[in-house]
Design an enzyme around this catalytic site. Structure first.
Site, PDB file in Angstrom:
ATOM      1  N   LYS A   1      -1.765   1.030  -4.727  1.00 41.74           N
ATOM      2  CA  LYS A   1      -1.313   0.601  -3.403  1.00 41.74           C
ATOM      3  C   LYS A   1       0.211   0.508  -3.299  1.00 41.74           C
ATOM      4  O   LYS A   1       0.807   0.942  -2.317  1.00 41.74           O
ATOM      5  CB  LYS A   1      -1.958  -0.744  -3.081  1.00 41.74           C
ATOM      6  CG  LYS A   1      -1.739  -1.250  -1.683  1.00 41.74           C
ATOM      7  CD  LYS A   1      -2.657  -2.414  -1.366  1.00 41.74           C
ATOM      8  CE  LYS A   1      -2.383  -3.658  -2.200  1.00 41.74           C
ATOM      9  NZ  LYS A   1      -3.096  -3.734  -3.477  1.00 41.74           N
TER      10      LYS A   1
ATOM     11  N   LYS B   1       5.938  -8.079   1.438  1.00 42.44           N
ATOM     12  CA  LYS B   1       4.848  -8.468   0.541  1.00 42.44           C
ATOM     13  C   LYS B   1       4.533  -9.935   0.827  1.00 42.44           C
ATOM     14  O   LYS B   1       5.254 -10.832   0.375  1.00 42.44           O
ATOM     15  CB  LYS B   1       5.269  -8.282  -0.921  1.00 42.44           C
ATOM     16  CG  LYS B   1       4.174  -8.619  -1.928  1.00 42.44           C
ATOM     17  CD  LYS B   1       3.081  -7.561  -1.953  1.00 42.44           C
ATOM     18  CE  LYS B   1       2.051  -7.863  -3.047  1.00 42.44           C
ATOM     19  NZ  LYS B   1       1.026  -6.800  -3.144  1.00 42.44           N
TER      20      LYS B   1
ATOM     21  N   GLU C   1       2.414  -4.889   2.701  1.00 37.00           N
ATOM     22  CA  GLU C   1       1.502  -4.576   1.596  1.00 37.00           C
ATOM     23  C   GLU C   1       0.668  -5.789   1.220  1.00 37.00           C
ATOM     24  O   GLU C   1       1.184  -6.852   0.860  1.00 37.00           O
ATOM     25  CB  GLU C   1       2.275  -4.102   0.361  1.00 37.00           C
ATOM     26  CG  GLU C   1       1.330  -3.677  -0.757  1.00 37.00           C
ATOM     27  CD  GLU C   1       2.035  -3.396  -2.070  1.00 37.00           C
ATOM     28  OE1 GLU C   1       1.344  -3.391  -3.110  1.00 37.00           O
ATOM     29  OE2 GLU C   1       3.253  -3.207  -2.064  1.00 37.00           O
TER      30      GLU C   1
ATOM     31  N   GLY D   1      -4.622  -6.808  -3.246  1.00 39.04           N
ATOM     32  CA  GLY D   1      -6.004  -6.412  -3.484  1.00 39.04           C
ATOM     33  C   GLY D   1      -6.619  -5.779  -2.248  1.00 39.04           C
ATOM     34  O   GLY D   1      -5.999  -4.969  -1.557  1.00 39.04           O
TER      35      GLY D   1
ATOM     36  N   GLY E   1      -4.983   6.880  -3.899  1.00 34.62           N
ATOM     37  CA  GLY E   1      -3.843   6.252  -4.550  1.00 34.62           C
ATOM     38  C   GLY E   1      -3.452   6.827  -5.891  1.00 34.62           C
ATOM     39  O   GLY E   1      -2.310   6.641  -6.325  1.00 34.62           O
TER      40      GLY E   1
ATOM     41  N   PRO F   1      -0.296  11.705  -6.776  1.00 32.61           N
ATOM     42  CA  PRO F   1      -0.710  12.073  -8.131  1.00 32.61           C
ATOM     43  C   PRO F   1      -0.757  10.874  -9.086  1.00 32.61           C
ATOM     44  O   PRO F   1       0.062   9.953  -8.998  1.00 32.61           O
ATOM     45  CB  PRO F   1       0.368  13.071  -8.581  1.00 32.61           C
ATOM     46  CG  PRO F   1       1.017  13.535  -7.333  1.00 32.61           C
ATOM     47  CD  PRO F   1       0.937  12.400  -6.366  1.00 32.61           C
TER      48      PRO F   1
ATOM     49  N   GLY G   1       0.033   8.696 -12.073  1.00 31.59           N
ATOM     50  CA  GLY G   1       1.264   8.563 -12.830  1.00 31.59           C
ATOM     51  C   GLY G   1       2.528   8.738 -12.014  1.00 31.59           C
ATOM     52  O   GLY G   1       3.628   8.737 -12.578  1.00 31.59           O
TER      53      GLY G   1
END
Length: 238
Positions: free
Chosen positions: A15, A37, A110, A113, A171, A200, A202
């Site tokens: 996320k 956040k 954001e 969870g 994600g 992608p 990583g």
């Protein structure tokens, strides 16, 4: 869309990296961006949180705000109760987002969870804050087995609360996707959420410059990117 809520179908599914990618693509399109956040859990007082990670990846042009920090890696309501710290309310989150939206083209809120993780003693969730803000929700989902059920449940929860779903982004797309992951690409939109990108696996470990150069290519046009669901499905047939 001046405010977009970013929520996951669960935890540890990419996320924050998706939030950073959306911020990067918006900046590249010439938009000013802030990330909010509301509740950071499981991080010490002097450690960088998710908002700081977005800034690291997307760049210092992003304005970062955090409303509450709780030391234990738990749901915000539980973490606040155990730490003796104040909880958050939907109104507090909405007010903070509105202040940022006054000075920024895009505010990314954001969550912690999944969509229905509780923020306070009354059981308020990120969905309640999104409804109060009249903000669409971007859903981040994993690629593999089990994601269809979790995405459908999230879509139903949004619809039941009359909160608009912007779409879904995978994600963490694996370099060698298994059959379930490839099939899920075609099946995810059946939840009613359009597929808007795939980040992608990583990607968060890339050097910031490489991340910023690549991020718009992971996201579709509604997120200021160049990614095409049709081309991606053709690249990874089931």
């Amino acid at each position: 869309m001046s405010v977009v809520v970013v929520s996951g179908t669960g935890t540890e599914i990419g996320k924050t990296v998706v939030t950073a990618a959306v911020a990067t693509a918006a900046l590249a399109a010439g938009r000013s961006v802030a990330v909010l956040k509301p509740a950071q859990t499981g991080v010490g007082p002097d450690e960088p949180g998710d908002a700081a990670e977005v800034v690291r990846l997307a760049g210092p042009a992003v304005t970062a705000r955090e409303l509450a920090r709780y030391p234990e890696p738990l749901a915000p309501d539980t973490a606040a109760r155990r730490s003796g710290l104040a909880t958050l309310t939907p109104a507090g989150i909405a007010e903070a987002a509105a202040r940022l939206a006054a000075d920024h083209d895009l505010v990314l809120v954001e969550g912690a969870g999944g969509l229905l993780v509780r923020f306070d003693e009354e059981g308020h969730t990120l969905a309640d804050a999104a409804r109060l803000m009249a903000a669409p929700v971007l859903v981040v989902a994993p690629a593999g087995l089990g994601t269809l059920n979790a995405t459908d449940l999230t879509a139903e929860a949004l619809a039941a609360r009359s909160v608009r779903a912007l779409g879904v982004v995978v994600g963490s797309w694996p370099a060698a996707p298994d059959l379930a992951s490839r099939c899920n690409l075609a099946d995810l939109p059946k939840s009613g959420l359009p597929l808007l990108g795939a980040v992608p696996e990583g990607a968060g470990a890339l050097e910031p410059a490489a991340f910023r150069a690549a991020a718009p290519g992971w996201l579709g046009a509604p997120l200021d990117g160049t990614w095409s669901a049709e081309s991606f499905l053709a690249e990874w047939p089931a």
